[in-house]
Design an enzyme around this catalytic site. Sequence first.
Site, PDB file in Angstrom:
ATOM      1  N   GLY A 255       0.673  -1.079   0.095  1.00  0.00           N
ATOM      2  CA  GLY A 255       0.088  -0.037   0.177  1.00  0.00           C
ATOM      3  C   GLY A 255       0.866   1.138   0.066  1.00  0.00           C
ATOM      4  O   GLY A 255       0.638   2.052  -0.713  1.00  0.00           O
ATOM      5  N   ALA A 256       1.793   1.557   0.829  1.00  0.00           N
ATOM      6  CA  ALA A 256       2.907   2.391   1.045  1.00  0.00           C
ATOM      7  C   ALA A 256       4.078   1.999   1.583  1.00  0.00           C
ATOM      8  O   ALA A 256       4.150   0.809   2.232  1.00  0.00           O
ATOM      9  CB  ALA A 256       2.088   3.641   1.625  1.00  0.00           C
ATOM     10  N   MET A 257       5.071   2.745   1.751  1.00  0.00           N
ATOM     11  CA  MET A 257       6.314   2.602   2.308  1.00  0.00           C
ATOM     12  C   MET A 257       6.638   3.834   3.111  1.00  0.00           C
ATOM     13  O   MET A 257       6.822   4.852   2.262  1.00  0.00           O
ATOM     14  CB  MET A 257       7.498   1.916   1.424  1.00  0.00           C
ATOM     15  N   GLU A 258       7.242   3.723   4.264  1.00  0.00           N
ATOM     16  CA  GLU A 258       7.588   4.951   5.261  1.00  0.00           C
ATOM     17  C   GLU A 258       8.826   5.542   4.935  1.00  0.00           C
ATOM     18  O   GLU A 258       9.327   5.628   6.271  1.00  0.00           O
ATOM     19  CB  GLU A 258       7.294   4.452   6.770  1.00  0.00           C
ATOM     20  N   ASN A 259       9.466   5.490   3.747  1.00  0.00           N
ATOM     21  CA  ASN A 259      10.617   6.113   3.691  1.00  0.00           C
ATOM     22  C   ASN A 259      10.713   7.435   4.212  1.00  0.00           C
ATOM     23  O   ASN A 259      10.051   8.612   4.029  1.00  0.00           O
ATOM     24  CB  ASN A 259      10.984   6.472   2.171  1.00  0.00           C
ATOM     25  N   HIS A 289      -0.878   6.412   8.688  1.00  0.00           N
ATOM     26  CA  HIS A 289      -0.234   5.179   9.049  1.00  0.00           C
ATOM     27  C   HIS A 289       1.260   5.399   8.818  1.00  0.00           C
ATOM     28  O   HIS A 289       2.154   5.069   9.671  1.00  0.00           O
ATOM     29  CB  HIS A 289      -0.546   4.013   8.210  1.00  0.00           C
ATOM     30  N   GLU A 290       1.698   5.757   7.522  1.00  0.00           N
ATOM     31  CA  GLU A 290       2.768   6.040   7.082  1.00  0.00           C
ATOM     32  C   GLU A 290       3.576   7.210   7.834  1.00  0.00           C
ATOM     33  O   GLU A 290       4.889   7.073   8.247  1.00  0.00           O
ATOM     34  CB  GLU A 290       3.038   6.457   5.781  1.00  0.00           C
ATOM     35  N   HIS A 293       4.983   6.135  11.385  1.00  0.00           N
ATOM     36  CA  HIS A 293       6.106   5.354  11.103  1.00  0.00           C
ATOM     37  C   HIS A 293       7.450   6.407  11.102  1.00  0.00           C
ATOM     38  O   HIS A 293       8.434   5.956  11.625  1.00  0.00           O
ATOM     39  CB  HIS A 293       6.410   4.823   9.936  1.00  0.00           C
TER      40      HIS A 293
END
Length: 826
Positions: A255-259, A289-290, A293
């Site tokens: 869904g997504a990535m918390e870079n 959510h991200e 993080h």
Amino acid sequence: MPSLTHDEALSRAALVAVEAMEVDLDLDRGPEVFGSRTTITFTCRRPGESTVVDLRPQALHSVRLNGRELQDVLVDGRLRLADLAADNVLEVEATMSYGHDGQGLHRSSDPADGEDYVYGHLFLDAAPRVFACFDQPDLKAPYTVGVRAPEHWSVLGNGGATQVAPGRWELARTAPLATYFVTVCAGPWASVTAEHDGVPLGIHARRSLERPLREQAEHMLATTRTCLDHYHRLFGIRYPFGEYHQVFVPEFNAGAMENPGCVTFRDAYVFRGAASPDQVLERDNTIAHEMAHMWFGDLVTMRWWDDLWLNESFAEYMAYRTSAEALGAPQSWVSFGIVRKLWGYAAERAPSTHPVAGSPAPDALSALQNFDGISYAKGASVLRQLIAHIGDEAFLAGVRDYLRGHAYGNGELAEFLAAMAAAAGEDLGPWAGAWLRTAGADRLELTRTGTLTRRTPEEHPADRPHTLDVAAFDHGREALREDVVLTGERAEVPGVAGLPEGALVVPNAGDLTWAEVALDPGTVAALVDGLADVPDPVARTVVWTSLLGGMHRGEVDPRVVVDVLESAWPREDDAAVLSRVALVVTGTVVPLFLPPAEQAEAMERVAHAADALGQRARGASGPAARAWGLLAARVGARALRDEARLHRWAAGADLPPELAGDDDFRWLVLRRLAALDALEEAELEAAQEADRSLAGRLAALGVRAARPTPQAKEWAWSTLAKDPELSNYGALEVARGFWVAEDPAVVRPYVGRVGDLLARLEPRMGEDALSRVATALHPKWLVEPATLAASSELLAREDLSPGVHRALLDEDHVLREVLESRRRFG
């Protein structure tokens, strides 16, 4: 190439410390390769010893250690470095390959305008596909990144990007990052920028999505601002990573990535057509959510992958809490129950179930298997139970203490629990042992005499205390609500024995705890007439999850699920319940659990329910009515057998106003026509010509694969096996359409060939992408004893990776559930 083991990571972390990373990437070398130059500055605690650096190049050009040229040091994806000094500088130059599987530096071409886009997804162990590094989460370092790109591209990354010359970009030095958080996103992005509380913000997507991006950007920026303010208040620590960009990228596996500073999302979140309220809420929740993080995961990172729950469970819980508290969406907990917990309970029933925390991760790749409904949904539910146990004030105090104590470094379960215990003033060891370190979901059952019982899984014994409530509903009113703390095997709930015979009694009605709820027979019998009148949407969600879980456990006849859907679903108000329940019924209950002879009639009943919801929408007004009309049409497009009506919809006629010109809806209709073998080639080609987007190209692959003819299945199988240009998304679309066929004879010849195909795909697809394809390709859709035998043979193969094996094992379990249900209910 071997995956880094935990023992190797411990030894390396004890030997070296990384002081700085300098990475220079040349993305202007065409569509297949890019240049990578890395300088690593690191210290060695025991000079004279050796270590390894991770790298997976297409071609290695030079390796220099402390000015000394090294030869023949690359073995199995690792550079072997001997005779280290106390202070070291490693310089590596290589040519790397772009990924087309959503991992590493992924490159994708947009057929809408022919433009290419590149983004880095270095999770879980893909960083060595981009640059040389010590690829483990506890060797964090600041990064300085430079990028050369085509002159009409723009570049984004973890640090603020500055164009210093045509085609040349420099990114600001970052705070210490784990390797798997590093990203570069490059291409002719469409961008909307802003600033809030001193933090520069950006929303970015492919140029062909510029119109919907600009229409939706203000909503996304408002969500971002609200979440940022909320987390500042909750955590007492300002956002620590400079700029905050959110990039919606193509063909993203998750869904997504918390870079840090540059979050990547799948670009389906930029809605091309109509969006229902649950879709908007899901995107808001993912943004929340991200961002959570940035503190839990990025500022403080798990030391090793066996503590990944510290990242995901916390962000999962905090996102839903923030959606409810700050974004004004209390219905987010309804969505959590019907979407996330339904996913989590399925993972808990599977043979691959594992504890929330401390699940073994002997190497990095094995940890990928545990990014599932347990680490997310169960972990978030366990945090809710922790708050119920120690109080919210103590929980937040513990969180702040943990974050301050480990900022820019790493943490682990024991340190988190120590912070919580200090804030709560009690030993949390027994609680954590039961809730975090033991797998399995307890089963809660309430008799009509008022006895609430807890049954713990025999294979995972634990003494879990449950803080929950029990509610009862009669003729549309709440007749009972009792708070319960269940610390043993049973407790008496006052007031239950005096309830009317037809009342619906719902344990865990507030959905606070994590447990499989078994509804009593009287409540199940009353659902057809009574569920729609229950005024509490969370309680309705608990009923649906219980009903569907009971079906999987072989306790509820799947026909009851269809009966309840037909009667209660058209009167449901919550968009998430409407969307998810219909998706499960049309995608699992009918095609898997019902016998083939009953499936067509059941789909007709679903279609009638969709028509009833549509009629309800036409008789109302406002946002709710628009949502009902939209969802009714989407469910109808999955369930209808009326080919004439489907053809009218495909042509844009007789549609709700919200769906006029909606390309995604048209592809949904075309897929249903294809499954009914009612789609002409000319109609499909016309749709492709009308929608030349990346989404259109992918949808067309799925539609072609779903045609129930021998020729279509042979084309799909050959495309998967032989097309080297097929991306991760393309392979998944073809796999999802493959088993669609009302006549099982069309696909039966392929049942025994799945393993060979997956083995063939493995060299060209990363484990994350291939595991998703393996899930879709499992032949469980042919519910036959022969399929079970073939599935067992598939699991016995030794040429499939652990992640693929795990995916197949879980699908094998579903097949066994379905076979048992059909045996029991005929």
